[in-house]
Write an enzyme that holds these catalytic residues in place. Structure first.
Site, PDB file in Angstrom:
ATOM      1  N   LYS A   1       0.840  -1.210   0.000  1.00 53.91           N
ATOM      2  CA  LYS A   1       0.000   0.000   0.000  1.00 53.91           C
ATOM      3  C   LYS A   1       0.874   1.259   0.000  1.00 53.91           C
ATOM      4  CE  LYS A   1      -2.029  -1.224   3.890  1.00 53.91           C
ATOM      5  NZ  LYS A   1      -1.303  -2.479   4.228  1.00 53.91           N
TER       6      LYS A   1
ATOM      7  N   ARG B   1      -9.764   0.149   9.595  1.00 53.97           N
ATOM      8  CA  ARG B   1      -9.255  -1.206   9.828  1.00 53.97           C
ATOM      9  C   ARG B   1     -10.250  -2.056  10.600  1.00 53.97           C
ATOM     10  NH1 ARG B   1      -3.348   0.050   9.547  1.00 53.97           N
ATOM     11  NH2 ARG B   1      -2.244  -1.891   9.779  1.00 53.97           N
TER      12      ARG B   1
ATOM     13  N   ARG C   1      11.925  -5.502   4.702  1.00 58.95           N
ATOM     14  CA  ARG C   1      11.687  -4.058   4.484  1.00 58.95           C
ATOM     15  C   ARG C   1      12.698  -3.218   5.268  1.00 58.95           C
ATOM     16  NH1 ARG C   1       5.892  -1.435   5.507  1.00 58.95           N
ATOM     17  NH2 ARG C   1       6.098  -2.426   7.538  1.00 58.95           N
TER      18      ARG C   1
ATOM     19  N   ARG D   1       0.246  -9.441  13.264  1.00 55.76           N
ATOM     20  CA  ARG D   1      -0.438  -8.402  12.461  1.00 55.76           C
ATOM     21  C   ARG D   1      -1.319  -9.058  11.397  1.00 55.76           C
ATOM     22  NH1 ARG D   1       4.708  -5.252  10.644  1.00 55.76           N
ATOM     23  NH2 ARG D   1       3.319  -4.019   9.332  1.00 55.76           N
TER      24      ARG D   1
HETATM   25  P1  AP5 Z   1       4.866  -1.545   1.876  1.00 54.83           P
HETATM   26  O1  AP5 Z   1       4.472  -0.746   0.691  1.00 54.83           O
HETATM   27  O2  AP5 Z   1       5.627  -0.860   2.974  1.00 54.83           O
HETATM   28  O3  AP5 Z   1       3.590  -2.320   2.464  1.00 54.83           O
HETATM   29  P2  AP5 Z   1       2.316  -1.749   3.244  1.00 54.83           P
HETATM   30  O4  AP5 Z   1       1.126  -2.450   2.662  1.00 54.83           O
HETATM   31  O5  AP5 Z   1       2.294  -0.258   3.236  1.00 54.83           O
HETATM   32  O6  AP5 Z   1       2.651  -2.354   4.672  1.00 54.83           O
HETATM   33  P3  AP5 Z   1       2.640  -1.697   6.136  1.00 54.83           P
HETATM   34  O7  AP5 Z   1       3.447  -2.620   7.022  1.00 54.83           O
HETATM   35  O8  AP5 Z   1       3.081  -0.289   6.139  1.00 54.83           O
HETATM   36  O9  AP5 Z   1       1.182  -1.844   6.485  1.00 54.83           O
HETATM   37  P4  AP5 Z   1       0.517  -1.974   7.824  1.00 54.83           P
HETATM   38  O10 AP5 Z   1      -0.869  -1.812   7.396  1.00 54.83           O
HETATM   39  O11 AP5 Z   1       0.770  -3.148   8.663  1.00 54.83           O
HETATM   40  O12 AP5 Z   1       1.254  -0.870   8.699  1.00 54.83           O
HETATM   41  P5  AP5 Z   1       0.775   0.509   9.281  1.00 54.83           P
HETATM   42  O13 AP5 Z   1       1.931   1.401   9.323  1.00 54.83           O
HETATM   43  O14 AP5 Z   1      -0.493   0.942   8.604  1.00 54.83           O
HETATM   44  O15 AP5 Z   1       5.715  -2.803   1.366  1.00 54.83           O
HETATM   45  C1  AP5 Z   1       6.274  -3.731   2.273  1.00 54.83           C
HETATM   46  C2  AP5 Z   1       7.652  -4.196   1.751  1.00 54.83           C
HETATM   47  O16 AP5 Z   1       7.478  -4.921   0.529  1.00 54.83           O
HETATM   48  C3  AP5 Z   1       8.627  -3.064   1.429  1.00 54.83           C
HETATM   49  O17 AP5 Z   1       9.928  -3.491   1.758  1.00 54.83           O
HETATM   50  C4  AP5 Z   1       8.521  -2.866  -0.099  1.00 54.83           C
HETATM   51  O18 AP5 Z   1       9.717  -2.417  -0.655  1.00 54.83           O
HETATM   52  C5  AP5 Z   1       8.188  -4.299  -0.554  1.00 54.83           C
HETATM   53  N1  AP5 Z   1       7.280  -4.340  -1.697  1.00 54.83           N
HETATM   54  C6  AP5 Z   1       6.202  -3.532  -1.934  1.00 54.83           C
HETATM   55  N2  AP5 Z   1       5.572  -3.902  -3.078  1.00 54.83           N
HETATM   56  C7  AP5 Z   1       6.261  -4.986  -3.549  1.00 54.83           C
HETATM   57  C8  AP5 Z   1       6.084  -5.843  -4.682  1.00 54.83           C
HETATM   58  N3  AP5 Z   1       5.092  -5.632  -5.550  1.00 54.83           N
HETATM   59  N4  AP5 Z   1       6.967  -6.858  -4.852  1.00 54.83           N
HETATM   60  C9  AP5 Z   1       7.987  -7.066  -3.973  1.00 54.83           C
HETATM   61  N5  AP5 Z   1       8.202  -6.284  -2.882  1.00 54.83           N
HETATM   62  C10 AP5 Z   1       7.347  -5.273  -2.673  1.00 54.83           C
HETATM   63  O19 AP5 Z   1       0.327   0.106  10.761  1.00 54.83           O
HETATM   64  C11 AP5 Z   1       1.269  -0.216  11.760  1.00 54.83           C
HETATM   65  C12 AP5 Z   1       0.552  -0.353  13.092  1.00 54.83           C
HETATM   66  O20 AP5 Z   1      -0.079   0.890  13.464  1.00 54.83           O
HETATM   67  C13 AP5 Z   1      -0.593  -1.385  13.145  1.00 54.83           C
HETATM   68  O21 AP5 Z   1      -0.112  -2.708  13.375  1.00 54.83           O
HETATM   69  C14 AP5 Z   1      -1.430  -0.839  14.303  1.00 54.83           C
HETATM   70  O22 AP5 Z   1      -0.865  -1.149  15.542  1.00 54.83           O
HETATM   71  C15 AP5 Z   1      -1.338   0.674  14.113  1.00 54.83           C
HETATM   72  N6  AP5 Z   1      -2.431   1.227  13.262  1.00 54.83           N
HETATM   73  C16 AP5 Z   1      -2.273   1.894  12.084  1.00 54.83           C
HETATM   74  N7  AP5 Z   1      -3.476   2.253  11.590  1.00 54.83           N
HETATM   75  C17 AP5 Z   1      -4.407   1.790  12.478  1.00 54.83           C
HETATM   76  C18 AP5 Z   1      -5.829   1.834  12.514  1.00 54.83           C
HETATM   77  N8  AP5 Z   1      -6.546   2.409  11.532  1.00 54.83           N
HETATM   78  N9  AP5 Z   1      -6.474   1.240  13.554  1.00 54.83           N
HETATM   79  C19 AP5 Z   1      -5.774   0.678  14.572  1.00 54.83           C
HETATM   80  N10 AP5 Z   1      -4.421   0.590  14.599  1.00 54.83           N
HETATM   81  C20 AP5 Z   1      -3.741   1.143  13.558  1.00 54.83           C
END
Ligand code: AP5
Length: 218
Positions: free
Chosen positions: A13, A88, A127, A171
């Site tokens: 994402k 979420r 990552r 997660r």
């Molecule tokens: P990346 O693009 O970083 O993936 P992403 O989908 O953005 O993953 P996130 O880990 O950021 O998502 P998340 O939803 O768990 O985390 P968030 O920060 O929202 O890609 C991942 C890796 O793959 C990278 O190394 C990239 O280079 C590689 N890659 C990308 N595309 C690729 C491809 N096509 N092929 C190969 N490699 C590829 O949330 C973190 C925490 O915050 C949660 O656990 C929770 O505790 C809290 N939180 C956040 N929002 C909420 C909410 N709304 N409600 C409650 N808690 C929340």
């Protein structure tokens, strides 16, 4: 445009977000990034947020909704947005719907990225994120030119505290039990756009782009 990125952790994402927000001229609003910024400042709220995030648990809905509603109604999302990582849970989706309808707005499209769980584990354990500009790399799939250094701004790359295998698996479990129901919720509303995201980043970008073309033509 009011857009949402939905999908498991590591689905890509954040990687695709900049191109979409540039093309639609809307801000990329990631709740995870917002919470990580708050954690940097320290204090009670920071401690609370960190305790949930380090375990891979969701931050409670009430807290999330307070932060996000303010951004969407009075902050940078008031003219349109690309939400990443929110909503979420069902209460978050309801809260978002209510906040938007108060100002006569609605969700235009929800891009739902799907990837198998084992791909998620491989992507997140490799990552590396830039401390300066926040851009993501991957040690194998999107390596930086120089080990440990950001190609864009030259700052240090680090591994997120929640990108350890046990936390990644938690997660994923949280995603399947608390977030995946939103796919059906937005499908019923007629705004779901499904993206097969288990392929190279440029192929995912091309698919997103063509689906955006269709969305913008209405
Ligand atoms: P990346 O693009 O970083 O993936 P992403 O989908 O953005 O993953 P996130 O880990 O950021 O998502 P998340 O939803 O768990 O985390 P968030 O920060 O929202 O890609 C991942 C890796 O793959 C990278 O190394 C990239 O280079 C590689 N890659 C990308 N595309 C690729 C491809 N096509 N092929 C190969 N490699 C590829 O949330 C973190 C925490 O915050 C949660 O656990 C929770 O505790 C809290 N939180 C956040 N929002 C909420 C909410 N709304 N409600 C409650 N808690 C929340």
């Amino acid at each position: 445009m009011n857009l949402i990125l939905l999908g498991p952790p590591g689905a890509g994402k954040g990687t695709q977000a900049k191109a979409i927000s540039d093309r639609c001229n809307v801000p990329h609003i990631s709740t995870g990034d917002m919470f990580r910024e708050i954690i940097k400042t320290g204090g009670d709220l920071a401690k609370q947020l960190k305790s949930y995030m380090d375990k891979g648990e969701l931050v409670p809905d009430k807290l999330v909704l307070e932060v996000v509603e303010q951004v969407l109604t009075a902050g940078k999302g008031k003219q349109g947005f690309l939400l990443d990582g929110f909503p979420r849970t069902m209460p978050q989706a309801d809260g978002l719907g209510k906040a938007l309808s108060k100002s006569g707005r609605k969700i235009d499209g929800v891009f739902c990225f799907s990837v198998p769980d084992e791909t998620v584990v491989e992507r997140l354990s490799g990552r590396r994120t830039c401390r300066g500009c926040g851009v993501n790399f991957h040690v194998k799939y999107m390596p930086p030119k120089k080990d440990g250094v950001c190609d864009k701004c030259g700052k240090e790359l680090y591994q997120r505290d929640d990108d350890k295998e046990a936390t990644i698996r938690n997660r994923l479990a949280v995603y399947h039990s608390q977030t995946a129901d939103l796919i059906e919720y937005y499908r019923k509303k007629g705004v779901l756009i499904e993206i097969e995201a288990d392929k190279a980043p440029e192929k995912v970008a091309a698919e997103v782009d063509s689906r955006l073309d269709a969305l913008m033509k209405g």
